[in-house]
Design a protein around this motif. Structure first.
Motif, PDB file in Angstrom:
ATOM      1  N   GLY A  53       0.820  -1.209   0.000  1.00 50.12           N
ATOM      2  CA  GLY A  53       0.000   0.000   0.000  1.00 50.12           C
ATOM      3  C   GLY A  53       0.850   1.253   0.000  1.00 50.12           C
ATOM      4  O   GLY A  53       0.507   2.260  -0.642  1.00 50.12           O
ATOM      5  N   ILE A  54       1.984   1.201   0.706  1.00 49.88           N
ATOM      6  CA  ILE A  54       2.935   2.313   0.683  1.00 49.88           C
ATOM      7  C   ILE A  54       3.671   2.322  -0.657  1.00 49.88           C
ATOM      8  O   ILE A  54       3.893   3.364  -1.272  1.00 49.88           O
ATOM      9  N   SER A  55       4.053   1.120  -1.100  1.00 50.89           N
ATOM     10  CA  SER A  55       4.854   0.981  -2.316  1.00 50.89           C
ATOM     11  C   SER A  55       4.156   1.572  -3.536  1.00 50.89           C
ATOM     12  O   SER A  55       4.744   2.339  -4.299  1.00 50.89           O
ATOM     13  N   ILE A  56       2.885   1.186  -3.736  1.00 46.84           N
ATOM     14  CA  ILE A  56       2.153   1.704  -4.901  1.00 46.84           C
ATOM     15  C   ILE A  56       1.663   3.099  -4.543  1.00 46.84           C
ATOM     16  O   ILE A  56       0.515   3.310  -4.177  1.00 46.84           O
ATOM     17  N   GLY A  57       2.564   4.050  -4.614  1.00 46.35           N
ATOM     18  CA  GLY A  57       2.240   5.396  -4.170  1.00 46.35           C
ATOM     19  C   GLY A  57       3.102   6.429  -4.840  1.00 46.35           C
ATOM     20  O   GLY A  57       3.101   6.571  -6.063  1.00 46.35           O
ATOM     21  N   SER A  58       3.885   7.135  -4.032  1.00 49.21           N
ATOM     22  CA  SER A  58       4.641   8.278  -4.540  1.00 49.21           C
ATOM     23  C   SER A  58       5.587   7.899  -5.666  1.00 49.21           C
ATOM     24  O   SER A  58       5.701   8.611  -6.662  1.00 49.21           O
ATOM     25  N   GLY A  59       6.306   6.768  -5.510  1.00 50.00           N
ATOM     26  CA  GLY A  59       7.216   6.355  -6.564  1.00 50.00           C
ATOM     27  C   GLY A  59       6.478   5.939  -7.824  1.00 50.00           C
ATOM     28  O   GLY A  59       6.811   6.333  -8.934  1.00 50.00           O
ATOM     29  N   GLU A  60       5.425   5.130  -7.628  1.00 54.14           N
ATOM     30  CA  GLU A  60       4.727   4.540  -8.762  1.00 54.14           C
ATOM     31  C   GLU A  60       3.795   5.505  -9.471  1.00 54.14           C
ATOM     32  O   GLU A  60       3.628   5.433 -10.686  1.00 54.14           O
ATOM     33  N   TRP A  61       3.148   6.396  -8.745  1.00 55.20           N
ATOM     34  CA  TRP A  61       2.172   7.304  -9.354  1.00 55.20           C
ATOM     35  C   TRP A  61       2.775   8.652  -9.718  1.00 55.20           C
ATOM     36  O   TRP A  61       2.245   9.365 -10.567  1.00 55.20           O
ATOM     37  N   LEU A  62       3.912   9.008  -9.071  1.00 55.41           N
ATOM     38  CA  LEU A  62       4.492  10.326  -9.310  1.00 55.41           C
ATOM     39  C   LEU A  62       5.873  10.247  -9.952  1.00 55.41           C
ATOM     40  O   LEU A  62       6.084  10.697 -11.070  1.00 55.41           O
ATOM     41  N   LEU A 371      -2.410   7.357  -3.612  1.00 58.84           N
ATOM     42  CA  LEU A 371      -1.656   8.239  -2.723  1.00 58.84           C
ATOM     43  C   LEU A 371      -2.155   8.145  -1.286  1.00 58.84           C
ATOM     44  O   LEU A 371      -1.374   8.302  -0.339  1.00 58.84           O
ATOM     45  N   PHE A 372      -3.449   7.864  -1.085  1.00 60.32           N
ATOM     46  CA  PHE A 372      -3.934   7.718   0.281  1.00 60.32           C
ATOM     47  C   PHE A 372      -3.436   6.425   0.922  1.00 60.32           C
ATOM     48  O   PHE A 372      -3.141   6.395   2.117  1.00 60.32           O
ATOM     49  N   SER A 373      -3.315   5.345   0.148  1.00 60.27           N
ATOM     50  CA  SER A 373      -2.761   4.120   0.718  1.00 60.27           C
ATOM     51  C   SER A 373      -1.331   4.344   1.186  1.00 60.27           C
ATOM     52  O   SER A 373      -0.903   3.822   2.222  1.00 60.27           O
ATOM     53  N   THR A 374      -0.583   5.150   0.436  1.00 56.63           N
ATOM     54  CA  THR A 374       0.769   5.529   0.861  1.00 56.63           C
ATOM     55  C   THR A 374       0.707   6.376   2.124  1.00 56.63           C
ATOM     56  O   THR A 374       1.468   6.167   3.073  1.00 56.63           O
TER      57      THR A 374
END
Length: 498
Positions: A53-62, A371-374
């Motif tokens: 949930g953290i992983s699929i976040g800032s790195g992956e979406w941004l 981003l909320f899961s992150t």
């Protein structure tokens, strides 16, 4: 039930010896008659989902989509794959210590010379310093703004920051409503991560041509030099936030204790406000070196590998591939490149022009979920790491909170919320995320060696093989390089340019 402790196991310095008890059987921990595939999915899988949930976040979406949108896949995808492989190995080694001792990594670092007075407060500081910038929260706030108003927020707008703070409050409410915090986070991420991956697959199948899929896959598996024009700082941010948080991944692995993996079952967990008060031991417990416990250890280790390689690694790769090919397609459709200011909503804006308003809102909802899961995982983990460190090392605090970690956990979460709310106003979200990602690489300069020290002293069945140590050194070399270059770039000229 725990057996009476008859001896102890010395490990490292400055911390009490570990108590010694038998490893529990997985069936005992999860309350089932037999562990089969169904039970693995239902009960054993969990901490990897929080990490994912953290992983699929800032790195992956941004960061990943921004890098691919500007420079293409070749040379960027290869960095992503190496980072994901190294981080998953690193996660397994961090979790090995948790399973063998029941201690979270931040507590275990206190056993490494010269002792807890250096490593425990330093580790808490590094985690807080890396993530307190709040770029993950600010980016989620931008997505919510666009979702509410149907347009991208103007530069410098205050409302996206207000939404970011509201989402922080939502994290507090989720943890406050929990009976068992880790379990609530697992269930939330089952829903969010599942919805994210399914939605990304469907959107990509609908809008992204096969040639773009193949270009993305080929970029992952083709060794190549970084593309001309990209900076090592950008690559370092991408490497740092691919998968999880490079050298600081340990800050999430403590969930294996709360899940009850291995000796974590003997140590306890942090319950929520609605849950039954539980005692968390200040020091860990390990197991005797005998055939029965060696067999149990192998069973637990197999469950760990399924959780990390079967769920986390596969999910992290898909979580980076699917958004980046969507971004690459959006760049081709628009003829534009994403900027630091508009990358959180760039894909949604392009899809709106090509496919209508409905696709705009679908992409925005997806981005907010990502981003909320992150945000949920990072914010809670900062509080958890600090709580574990304070509870384990301060007898005075334990007496003050009457052996109930919740009495520290929730007030500290509210304090941290206020601090992040202030910092959110200082920079663009992507700048904040790049800062956090490169600070994550700082941990790779020393935590792999702390881990080598600790894991080499575990009971023999739990000790790593020699090549595990070699891979930890590769983590140091790969992520450490990017951090040193980031500092050089920050204070003057980068060591390496492309």
């Amino acid at each position: 039930m725990a057996k009476e402790v008859t001896n102890s196991f010395p490990l490292g310095v400055s911390r009490p010896d570990l108590a010694v008890e038998d490893l529990p059987e997985p069936e005992e921990v999860f309350g089932v008659r037999k562990i089969g595939p169904k039970e693995v999915i239902k009960f054993a899988i969990g901490p990897s989902l929080i990490a994912l949930g953290i992983s699929i976040g800032s790195g992956e979406w941004l960061l990943g989509p921004q890098a691919v949108g500007q420079y293409g896949f070749v040379g960027v995808g290869w960095v992503i794959l190496i980072s994901a492989l190294l981080q998953t190995f690193y996660n397994v080694e961090c979790s090995r210590y948790v399973m063998a001792t029941g201690e979270t990594p931040v507590v275990g670092w206190g056993r490494v010379p010269p002792g807890f007075l250096l490593w425990v407060p330093l580790s808490v500081f590094v985690v807080i310093f890396a993530f307190i910038a709040g770029g993950w929260a600010a980016s989620a706030g931008q997505g919510v703004y666009a979702l509410v108003h149907g347009e991208v927020a103007p530069a410098g707008a205050e409302e996206p920051r207000i939404w970011a703070i509201a989402l922080l409050v939502l994290v507090f409410l989720i943890t406050a409503a929990a009976r068992r915090i880790s379990r609530t986070l697992e269930l939330a991420n089952w829903v969010m991560v599942g919805a994210i991956l399914i939605a990304l697959v469907l959107i990509d199948l609908f809008v992204v041509p096969f040639s773009q899929w193949w270009e993305g896959i080929r970029g992952f598996i083709t060794p190549a030099a970084p593309p001309a024009g990209i900076t090592a700082t950008q690559l370092g941010a991408l490497a740092g936030f691919t998968a999880l948080a490079s050298g600081l991944n340990w800050y999430v692995m403590g969930h294996y204790r709360d899940k009850g993996y291995g000796m974590g079952y003997r140590v306890g967990y942090i319950s929520g406000l609605r849950g039954t008060r539980t005692k968390v031991l200040a020091s860990g417990v390990t197991f005797p070196d005998d055939p029965a416990n060696a067999t149990r250890w192998r069973r637990w280790y197999r469950l760990l590998l399924i959780d990390m390689w079967g769920v986390f690694f596969v999910g992290a790769i898909l979580g980076m591939l699917l958004p980046t090919i969507l971004m690459a397609h959006a760049v081709k459709l628009s003829g534009e490149e994403p900027t630091q200011a508009n990358v959180p909503t760039f894909v949604a804006s392009v899809l709106e022009r090509e496919y209508g308003t409905a696709m705009f809102y679908v992409a925005l909802i997806l981005g907010v979920l990502i981003l909320f899961s992150t945000q949920l995982g990072i914010f809670e983990a900062m509080v958890r790491v600090t709580t574990d460190a304070a509870h384990a090392t301060s007898p005075r605090l334990r007496a003050l909170v009457e052996e109930d970690p919740r009495r520290f956990y929730y007030p500290f979460m509210l304090t941290l919320l206020v601090i992040i709310a202030i910092i959110l106003h200082l920079a663009l979200p992507i700048s904040l995320v790049q800062w956090s990602a490169n600070m994550s690489n700082l941990g790779a300069l020393f935590y792999p060696f702390l881990l080598i020290y600790l894991n080499s002293k575990l009971p023999r069945p739990a000790r790593p093989r020699w090549w595990h140590y070699a891979i930890l050194v590769l983590n140091f070399l790969f992520f450490g390089f990017f951090f040193i270059n980031f500092i050089a770039d920050f204070v003057g000229d980068p060591l390496v340019t492309f």
